[in-house]
Design an enzyme around this catalytic site. Structure first.
Site: not given
Ligand code: BDR
Ligand code: CA
Length: 317
Positions: A9, A243
């Site tokens: 995303d 992340h």
């Molecule tokens: C996840 O949430 C999204 O905002 C980031 O892209 C990552 O995949 C972290 O909690």
């Molecule tokens: Ca993400």
């Protein structure tokens, strides 16, 4: 080289992860499937096409869904990723190229069947596209080589949630989809907040990356300014946790991670909705919603220094 379909995303950290996959000589990125979350589905798909064109990716881009299986979709998290989902950097007007004409879950089904036991699916957003693929064609589980997910939090290293005290954003965004993906009969590895919060990119690191990565450094620096401000102002952090690149790094160098194994479930309703729970004990219980589910892998620790070195080196090569 691992053939990878990246479900994402984009998203600032999603874009950093996409570029890591593209830059790595261990990964052959054959598809990018998009999902609503950090941005609207239109913006997430536009951002993927933009990054593809700007950096010459060859992966097909296929648009996914904007509707979780059961929950309400809610609003995109533009307060973290900017109104356009990619840190509000200017995206040029004009043709960004064509997306694949299949829906993301159909693209996933077709590719898994075309390359049986060759494809690693990496999901770094809500897992709705993967769950839709499994629901439409359950047999695909046996065609996937591996599924790697950035999502969830199991309480290791003090990390159990980032949207609620016990839920991480991607899993909370579609807990029913996550539970379907985690309990399907394919090998899943989950890289959750337990490890992503152990890997920290600070200002000095970002400046070094900007200078040493001639191809990607300035762009990554520019898109992360919004993300840096969010972490500084809203979370009082002078770094951001890494992340989505953690899932790509696991695909490249799994030896950097410590893991635990067991069946795993997601709470799909009530006060703990979105909570991910790994059963590590072999004990028998009178009621047990884990014991008949496949054993999966959860990352519980990581060599953060080597990880950061790998990202720097891969992007600078
Ligand atoms: C996840 O949430 C999204 O905002 C980031 O892209 C990552 O995949 C972290 O909690
Ligand atoms: Ca993400």
């Amino acid at each position: 080289m691992k053939k990878v379909i990246f479900d994402t995303d984009p998203g600032i950290d999603d874009t950093m992860a996409m570029l890591l996959a593209h830059a790595s000589d261990k990964i052959d990125l054959i598809g990018i499937t998009t999902i609503f979350g950090n941005a609207t589905i239109e913006n997430a798909t536009r951002n993927a096409l933009y990054v593809k064109k700007k950096f010459g990716l060859t992966a097909a881009v296929s648009m996914g869904t904007d509707t979780p299986l059961v929950r309400e979709a809610g609003e995109p998290t533009t307060f973290v990723h900017g109104d356009n989902g990619i840190g509000n950097v200017q995206i040029p007007e004009g043709d960004l190229g064509e997306k694949d004409n299949r829906a993301a879950h159909d693209f996933i089904i077709d590719q898994l069947k075309a390359y049986p036991n060759e494809i690693t699916l990496i999901g770094v957003g809500r897992l709705t596209n993967l769950a839709l693929a499994l629901q439409k064609e359950p047999s695909i589980a046996k065609f996937a080589k591996e599924v790697i997910v950035m999502g969830g939090a199991f309480g290791y290293n003090g990390h159990s949630g980032n949207v609620t005290p016990f839920a991480e954003a991607n899993v909370l965004g579609d807990p029913h989809a996550a539970d379907i993906v985690f309990t399907a009969d394919w090998p899943v590895t989950v890289v959750g907040l337990d490890v992503t919060h152990q890997v920290k990119m600070d200002q000095a690191y970002m400046e070094k990356l900007r200078n040493s990565s001639k191809k990607y450094g300035q762009f990554i620096y520019d898109i992360t300014r919004f993300y840096v401000d969010f972490h500084k102002n809203e979370c009082q952090l002078d770094y951001f946790p890494v992340h989505d690149s953690s899932a790509i790094t696991y695909a490249i160098a799994p030896e950097l991670f410590k893991v635990k194994k067991g069946p795993l479930r997601v709470v799909t309703e009530g006060v703990a909705i979105g909570h991910t729970m790994l059963k590590t004990s072999g004990s028998a219980f009178p009621i047990d919603n884990w014991s008949d589910k496949p054993v999966q892998t959860v990352c519980v620790d990581v060599d953060a220094d080597k990880f950061l070195e790998l990202y720097m080196d891969t992007m600078s090569a």
